[in-house]
Write a protein that holds these residues in place. Structure first.
Motif, PDB file in Angstrom:
ATOM      1  N   VAL A  66       0.834  -1.201   0.000  1.00  0.00           N
ATOM      2  CA  VAL A  66       0.000   0.000   0.000  1.00  0.00           C
ATOM      3  C   VAL A  66       0.872   1.257   0.000  1.00  0.00           C
ATOM      4  CG1 VAL A  66      -1.658   1.341   1.347  1.00  0.00           C
ATOM      5  CG2 VAL A  66      -1.967  -1.139   1.093  1.00  0.00           C
ATOM      6  N   TYR A  67       1.959   1.221   0.767  1.00  0.00           N
ATOM      7  CA  TYR A  67       2.882   2.356   0.807  1.00  0.00           C
ATOM      8  C   TYR A  67       3.466   2.637  -0.585  1.00  0.00           C
ATOM      9  CZ  TYR A  67       7.032   5.121   1.864  1.00  0.00           C
ATOM     10  OH  TYR A  67       8.004   6.103   1.869  1.00  0.00           O
ATOM     11  N   ILE A  68       3.810   1.579  -1.304  1.00  0.00           N
ATOM     12  CA  ILE A  68       4.346   1.739  -2.661  1.00  0.00           C
ATOM     13  C   ILE A  68       3.308   2.420  -3.562  1.00  0.00           C
ATOM     14  CG2 ILE A  68       5.046   0.467  -4.739  1.00  0.00           C
ATOM     15  CD1 ILE A  68       6.358  -1.587  -2.882  1.00  0.00           C
ATOM     16  N   VAL A  69       2.048   2.024  -3.412  1.00  0.00           N
ATOM     17  CA  VAL A  69       0.984   2.606  -4.242  1.00  0.00           C
ATOM     18  C   VAL A  69       0.789   4.085  -3.925  1.00  0.00           C
ATOM     19  CG1 VAL A  69      -1.476   2.549  -4.776  1.00  0.00           C
ATOM     20  CG2 VAL A  69      -0.215   0.404  -4.551  1.00  0.00           C
ATOM     21  N   VAL A  70       0.634   4.424  -2.650  1.00  0.00           N
ATOM     22  CA  VAL A  70       0.321   5.812  -2.280  1.00  0.00           C
ATOM     23  C   VAL A  70       1.492   6.758  -2.501  1.00  0.00           C
ATOM     24  CG1 VAL A  70      -1.422   5.068  -0.619  1.00  0.00           C
ATOM     25  CG2 VAL A  70       0.922   5.449   0.150  1.00  0.00           C
ATOM     26  N   THR A  71       2.701   6.230  -2.580  1.00  0.00           N
ATOM     27  CA  THR A  71       3.873   7.082  -2.823  1.00  0.00           C
ATOM     28  C   THR A  71       4.270   7.108  -4.291  1.00  0.00           C
ATOM     29  OG1 THR A  71       5.348   5.225  -2.266  1.00  0.00           O
ATOM     30  CG2 THR A  71       4.781   6.784  -0.490  1.00  0.00           C
ATOM     31  N   GLY A  72       3.423   6.511  -5.141  1.00  0.00           N
ATOM     32  CA  GLY A  72       3.696   6.551  -6.573  1.00  0.00           C
ATOM     33  C   GLY A  72       4.795   5.624  -7.027  1.00  0.00           C
ATOM     34  N   GLY A  73       4.984   4.530  -6.319  1.00  0.00           N
ATOM     35  CA  GLY A  73       6.061   3.604  -6.647  1.00  0.00           C
ATOM     36  C   GLY A  73       5.756   2.647  -7.777  1.00  0.00           C
ATOM     37  N   ILE A  74       4.532   2.691  -8.307  1.00  0.00           N
ATOM     38  CA  ILE A  74       4.165   1.850  -9.450  1.00  0.00           C
ATOM     39  C   ILE A  74       3.486   2.724 -10.504  1.00  0.00           C
ATOM     40  CG2 ILE A  74       3.880  -0.280  -8.129  1.00  0.00           C
ATOM     41  CD1 ILE A  74       0.811   0.269  -8.321  1.00  0.00           C
ATOM     42  N   GLN A  75       3.389   2.183 -11.701  1.00  0.00           N
ATOM     43  CA  GLN A  75       2.698   2.890 -12.775  1.00  0.00           C
ATOM     44  C   GLN A  75       1.179   2.771 -12.588  1.00  0.00           C
ATOM     45  OE1 GLN A  75       4.438   1.893 -16.781  1.00  0.00           O
ATOM     46  NE2 GLN A  75       5.748   0.567 -15.541  1.00  0.00           N
ATOM     47  N   PHE A  76       0.469   3.713 -13.163  1.00  0.00           N
ATOM     48  CA  PHE A  76      -0.992   3.719 -13.047  1.00  0.00           C
ATOM     49  C   PHE A  76      -1.590   2.456 -13.666  1.00  0.00           C
ATOM     50  CE2 PHE A  76      -5.211   4.864 -14.750  1.00  0.00           C
ATOM     51  CZ  PHE A  76      -5.854   5.127 -13.545  1.00  0.00           C
ATOM     52  N   ARG A  77      -1.016   2.002 -14.794  1.00  0.00           N
ATOM     53  CA  ARG A  77      -1.560   0.810 -15.439  1.00  0.00           C
ATOM     54  C   ARG A  77      -1.359  -0.438 -14.582  1.00  0.00           C
ATOM     55  NH1 ARG A  77       2.447   0.335 -20.723  1.00  0.00           N
ATOM     56  NH2 ARG A  77       4.434   0.700 -19.649  1.00  0.00           N
ATOM     57  N   THR A  78      -0.334  -0.456 -13.745  1.00  0.00           N
ATOM     58  CA  THR A  78      -0.155  -1.566 -12.797  1.00  0.00           C
ATOM     59  C   THR A  78      -1.241  -1.519 -11.735  1.00  0.00           C
ATOM     60  OG1 THR A  78       2.229  -1.619 -13.141  1.00  0.00           O
ATOM     61  CG2 THR A  78       1.401  -2.621 -11.117  1.00  0.00           C
ATOM     62  N   PHE A  79      -1.578  -0.309 -11.296  1.00  0.00           N
ATOM     63  CA  PHE A  79      -2.659  -0.152 -10.331  1.00  0.00           C
ATOM     64  C   PHE A  79      -3.983  -0.631 -10.933  1.00  0.00           C
ATOM     65  CE2 PHE A  79      -6.214   2.384  -8.766  1.00  0.00           C
ATOM     66  CZ  PHE A  79      -6.169   2.083  -7.410  1.00  0.00           C
ATOM     67  N   VAL A  80      -4.254  -0.252 -12.176  1.00  0.00           N
ATOM     68  CA  VAL A  80      -5.489  -0.667 -12.844  1.00  0.00           C
ATOM     69  C   VAL A  80      -5.540  -2.184 -12.985  1.00  0.00           C
ATOM     70  CG1 VAL A  80      -6.802  -0.569 -15.000  1.00  0.00           C
ATOM     71  CG2 VAL A  80      -5.766   1.512 -14.069  1.00  0.00           C
ATOM     72  N   TRP A  81      -4.422  -2.791 -13.368  1.00  0.00           N
ATOM     73  CA  TRP A  81      -4.356  -4.248 -13.496  1.00  0.00           C
ATOM     74  C   TRP A  81      -4.623  -4.920 -12.148  1.00  0.00           C
ATOM     75  CZ3 TRP A  81      -4.502  -8.630 -16.030  1.00  0.00           C
ATOM     76  CH2 TRP A  81      -3.887  -9.766 -15.495  1.00  0.00           C
ATOM     77  N   THR A  82      -4.018  -4.396 -11.097  1.00  0.00           N
ATOM     78  CA  THR A  82      -4.206  -4.968  -9.765  1.00  0.00           C
ATOM     79  C   THR A  82      -5.658  -4.877  -9.332  1.00  0.00           C
ATOM     80  OG1 THR A  82      -1.944  -4.379  -9.135  1.00  0.00           O
ATOM     81  CG2 THR A  82      -3.489  -4.827  -7.352  1.00  0.00           C
ATOM     82  N   PHE A  83      -6.273  -3.732  -9.568  1.00  0.00           N
ATOM     83  CA  PHE A  83      -7.688  -3.564  -9.217  1.00  0.00           C
ATOM     84  C   PHE A  83      -8.552  -4.527 -10.028  1.00  0.00           C
ATOM     85  CE2 PHE A  83     -11.882  -1.696  -9.746  1.00  0.00           C
ATOM     86  CZ  PHE A  83     -12.235  -1.424  -8.429  1.00  0.00           C
ATOM     87  N   PHE A  84      -8.234  -4.702 -11.308  1.00  0.00           N
ATOM     88  CA  PHE A  84      -8.995  -5.616 -12.159  1.00  0.00           C
ATOM     89  C   PHE A  84      -8.919  -7.039 -11.629  1.00  0.00           C
ATOM     90  CE2 PHE A  84      -8.747  -8.693 -15.702  1.00  0.00           C
ATOM     91  CZ  PHE A  84     -10.057  -8.599 -16.175  1.00  0.00           C
ATOM     92  N   VAL A  85      -7.721  -7.481 -11.264  1.00  0.00           N
ATOM     93  CA  VAL A  85      -7.554  -8.837 -10.730  1.00  0.00           C
ATOM     94  C   VAL A  85      -8.328  -8.991  -9.427  1.00  0.00           C
ATOM     95  CG1 VAL A  85      -5.903 -10.507  -9.812  1.00  0.00           C
ATOM     96  CG2 VAL A  85      -5.322  -9.178 -11.855  1.00  0.00           C
ATOM     97  N   MET A  86      -8.225  -7.978  -8.560  1.00  0.00           N
ATOM     98  CA  MET A  86      -8.953  -8.021  -7.294  1.00  0.00           C
ATOM     99  C   MET A  86     -10.461  -8.118  -7.527  1.00  0.00           C
ATOM    100  SD  MET A  86      -9.152  -5.123  -4.267  1.00  0.00           S
ATOM    101  CE  MET A  86      -7.423  -5.228  -3.857  1.00  0.00           C
ATOM    102  N   TYR A  87     -10.935  -7.362  -8.486  1.00  0.00           N
ATOM    103  CA  TYR A  87     -12.373  -7.308  -8.743  1.00  0.00           C
ATOM    104  C   TYR A  87     -12.904  -8.637  -9.272  1.00  0.00           C
ATOM    105  CZ  TYR A  87     -16.871  -5.367 -10.206  1.00  0.00           C
ATOM    106  OH  TYR A  87     -18.204  -5.109 -10.354  1.00  0.00           O
ATOM    107  N   ILE A  88     -12.254  -9.190 -10.279  1.00  0.00           N
ATOM    108  CA  ILE A  88     -12.767 -10.437 -10.856  1.00  0.00           C
ATOM    109  C   ILE A  88     -12.587 -11.608  -9.877  1.00  0.00           C
ATOM    110  CG2 ILE A  88     -12.410  -9.654 -13.213  1.00  0.00           C
ATOM    111  CD1 ILE A  88     -10.012 -11.526 -13.398  1.00  0.00           C
ATOM    112  N   ALA A  89     -11.533 -11.552  -9.052  1.00  0.00           N
ATOM    113  CA  ALA A  89     -11.363 -12.594  -8.037  1.00  0.00           C
ATOM    114  C   ALA A  89     -12.498 -12.528  -7.019  1.00  0.00           C
ATOM    115  CB  ALA A  89     -10.012 -12.438  -7.347  1.00  0.00           C
ATOM    116  N   ALA A  90     -12.888 -11.307  -6.637  1.00  0.00           N
ATOM    117  CA  ALA A  90     -13.999 -11.145  -5.700  1.00  0.00           C
ATOM    118  C   ALA A  90     -15.300 -11.669  -6.295  1.00  0.00           C
ATOM    119  CB  ALA A  90     -14.144  -9.674  -5.319  1.00  0.00           C
TER     120      ALA A  90
END
Length: 399
Positions: A66-90
């Motif tokens: 979470v710290y990596i995400v909020v401090t901009g340590g990843i690209q936005f498209r990585t965040f979108v991919w992560t959210f997509f995986v979380m969503y379909i898994a749910a």
């Protein structure tokens, strides 16, 4: 799960939720010998420290991600991919494990079943078989000592503490009696059960982590901490709110004798799983709610699957059945058939709005005691023909 609006037959009896020794075939063996099951508050769950330490480590990695995400340590498209995986898994849990395989609220084509099993594997909440067995046990003995995450034990226990303690003897013993023949006859479910850990490593770890690495040029460590660790633990907490918040904070418009409540907040988090008082009243309804259009994306997806021929035989409660249940057993807070005085009998920490997680009725919580055979799981016609539940209401209840 459902209950009748009746007074307890055992209000003057001691509620025995303790395992006793029975004589069987001349030998003393540990068995369940009580006729009724409630919650024995003198029972102390034994802590499993390796699970506690494991959860602590996982949460530390989650916080790092979470710290990596909020401090901009990843690209936005990585965040979108992560959210997509979380969503379909749910949705694999919500539509697949819960509404399809546990409650049989609709029928799915082989293609849809396979996709839902893969999605549920991505969620990392154990195999489909074990998930459904535990959830059927939860509905049959909801909020008693035979419920794996008994809400009567308090918020922390039903949210995640139940995974850090040894199972209550009733959970172990009665869990063996849950009918799982339908899942045992499903080769896809049994294939996943047999090879669960191999499939989990592939679908829950390797693919989610590898995509940002190979397609977005993310470092392996950052991708692992965000696309797996943070995603996995946060999604677990989303699921756990159904066991905790949706059993403790809300209203009971469909059946005031049921511990589960209606929670807008949980419904928002879980794509429609927070309409929990309705769901336990009508567990066989594919919507898991009275409405499919209000914070209930999972129901909308199931309806879409029906339109394209992947889902059939969607089960739902009739308006008359729902209305009768509300009038017979509701707490008076229903949006259409309720009473203004009861609708206003709510409180919250902070803004008094249904989306506030602490928004809850001021009416007394129910105190249920079930017969040993528990409650039916699939259809109201079974409930109307059984005498499996007795309900003891709190002294001073206005309902």
């Amino acid at each position: 799960m459902a209950a009748f609006d009746i007074q307890s037959e055992v209000s003057d009896k001691k509620q025995s939720s303790q395992e006793v020794s029975c004589e069987a075939n001349g030998k003393s063996e540990s068995k369940i010998c009580t006729q009724y099951i409630g919650t024995d508050y003198s029972y102390k769950h034994q802590i499993v420290w390796k699970n506690v330490i494991g959860f602590l480590i996982l949460h530390l990695f989650m916080l790092w991600g979470v710290y990596i995400v909020v401090t901009g340590g990843i690209q936005f498209r990585t965040f979108v991919w992560t959210f997509f995986v979380m969503y379909i898994a749910a949705e694999g849990v919500t539509i697949g494990a819960h509404r399809l395989y546990t409650h049989k609220t609709f029928k799915a084509s082989p293609l849809l079943r396979a996709v839902l099993i893969i999605m549920q594997t991505m969620a990392g909440q154990n195999s489909m078989f074990i998930w459904c067995r535990d959830h059927r046990l939860h509905h049959r003995y909801s909020d008693t000592d035979a419920d794996p995450h008994n809400a009567k034990r308090g918020f922390f226990f039903c949210h995640m503490g139940w995974l850090m303690t040894k199972k209550h003897p009733y959970v172990i013993e009665l869990g063996k009696k849950i009918d799982m023949s339908d899942l045992q006859a499903d080769w896809m479910v049994m294939f996943q059960k047999k090879y669960y850990y191999h499939l989990y490593i592939l679908f829950a770890i390797l693919i989610p982590v590898a995509v940002p690495v190979y397609y977005f040029n993310e470092p392996w460590l950052e991708s692992f901490l965000v696309a797996y660790m943070a995603r996995y633990i946060l999604s677990l907490h989303g699921t756990w709110t159904v066991n905790s918040l949706a059993h403790l904070y809300g209203t009971r418009p469909y059946d005031k004798n049921l511990q589960p409540v209606e929670s807008w907040f949980v419904s928002l988090l879980s794509q429609g799983e927070g309409w929990h008082n309705y769901h336990h009243a009508f567990p066989w309804d594919y919507k898991a709610a009275e409405l499919s259009t209000h914070l209930n994306a999972s129901a909308i997806y199931i309806e879409f699957f029906e339109k394209i021929g992947l889902a059939t035989d969607l089960k739902k409660a009739s308006p008359e059945m729902i209305r009768n249940r509300i009038k017979r057993a509701g707490d008076g807070t229903h949006f259409e058939f309720g009473i203004e005085e009861e609708r206003s009998a709510v409180k919250a920490l902070g803004p008094l709005h249904p989306l506030n997680p602490s928004y809850t009725s001021t009416l007394p919580d129910p105190e249920a005691t079930l017969r040993i055979e528990g409650l039916p799981l699939y259809h109201e016609k079974d409930i109307l023909n059984c005498n499996s539940v007795t309900v003891r209401r709190n002294v001073g209840s206005t309902k």
